[in-house]
Design an enzyme around this catalytic site. Sequence first.
Site: not given
Length: 445
Positions: A125, A165
């Site tokens: 991430k 995201d």
Amino acid sequence: MKYVERVISEYEIKDKSMPEFIQALKEVLLSTSVIFEKYPEYEKMAILERLCEPEKILQFKVPWMDDLGTIHVNRGYRVQFSGVLGPYKGGLRLHPSVNLGVLKFLGFEQVFKNALTTLPIGGGKGGSDFNPKGKSDNEIMRFCQSFMTELYSHIGPDVDVPAGDMGTGAREIGFLFGQYRRIKKMSERGVITGKGLSYGGSLARKQATGYGLIYFVKEICEYHNIEMANKKAIVSGSGNVAIYACEKAQEYGIKVVAMSDSKGYIIDNNINLDVVKNIKEQLRVSLSEYPTLANSGEYFEGSIYDANIKAEFILPCATQNEINETRAKQLVDNGCILVGEGANMPNDNEAIKVYLENGVIFAPGKAANAGGVATSALEMTQNSMRLSWTFEEVDEKLQQIMASIHEQCLTAMQRYDLDSKNYVASANIAGMEKVIEAMIAQGDY
Ligand code: NDP
């Protein structure tokens, strides 16, 4: 002290400034403690310590110039959490709340989520504390170019494959990919996913997380004999995940009675999604415009979960820690029977406890929102094969993947004798067992 508890208390000291990461560790480790009771040899092999520590963390400065010539400096990060199942894979979040702790929590969750898709992808991430809101397209472009100027040497189709995201949509992915291509002077489409359709994106990627959530809810409803049509739902958020969750839910006859954004929420008998799409995808303004543009419904400031709305399905699709114990109790009092997480960790651990104690079916994000990353992996496959599947082909594969995740949860429930409403433990166990098996096979120490 039990192995799991010992590791949690060590991290509570080591990472005490990272509350979201500790919260995620507790959720995953406490619900999978049965694995470590069944296989005590895992403690000697330091399996948990190896699982909880990211393989690599990158932090870098991202200088960029605004339209008035002022220079700003943001922090950029990439957490490459685990590569045992494949290239690191996970989105880039652009939001002022981003810090290393938030990205470690998201990266850790991503490892097990990606394992559940059964596709060959590891977990990672990244992102920045940059706030894209209110910035011009040129400012966004300059920021993305600066971010990629540092990140490019750490990623690649077989190394690390970022995606979108919160705050990172098709526009940002385009700018990031463009800069990567310019620097590398190579046409590696598979280096980033969520791309536009004209340059290697996949049909149905935009819809995948929201649709996947509802496909997962459908599997649950079929298994537990729950009729979906005419149930009322609250969908928090009005971004990418929320909009397409609402779209698929409405297709199945669910009545979405409330949606939200970061400032407030709307209540309507059955939300007019075309108006929400126009507000969020075209105009990029607040939901307060909804009543005027839809000619129905009402807008209120504050959290949707403080409103007293009756609904059977709760689909949180905005951000982490939206629902605490008090809000969860109110949802239960208002007739909630199923909670499906489109967002990552929107419920805190006390809220989850309330659901499980009150017989509410709880589907954690790790399983329920895995359709997004799964379709990203399908985009990588299409890029490698240099072809494009139709919307229907991708959508069918997405449905099969969500059904398979549900099946894996059921298998874990049976193997460990778990409550059939407890998808949190079963999803964590199913994902973690795969990662552990691969770690041991690869001698990862
Ligand atoms: P978007 O940026 O498209 O949308 C986020 C939404 O959440 C917006 O409506 C935003 O409001 C709202 N929001 C942001 N902060 C808050 C807050 N503090 N309180 C209430 N609402 C808030 O993001 P996505 O839809 O892509 O992501 C949503 C969630 O889903 C995240 O947790 C993400 O990690 C997760 N997820 C996303 C995937 C994807 O494919 N996109 C895949 C898997 C998980 P506003 O419009 O005012 O900004």
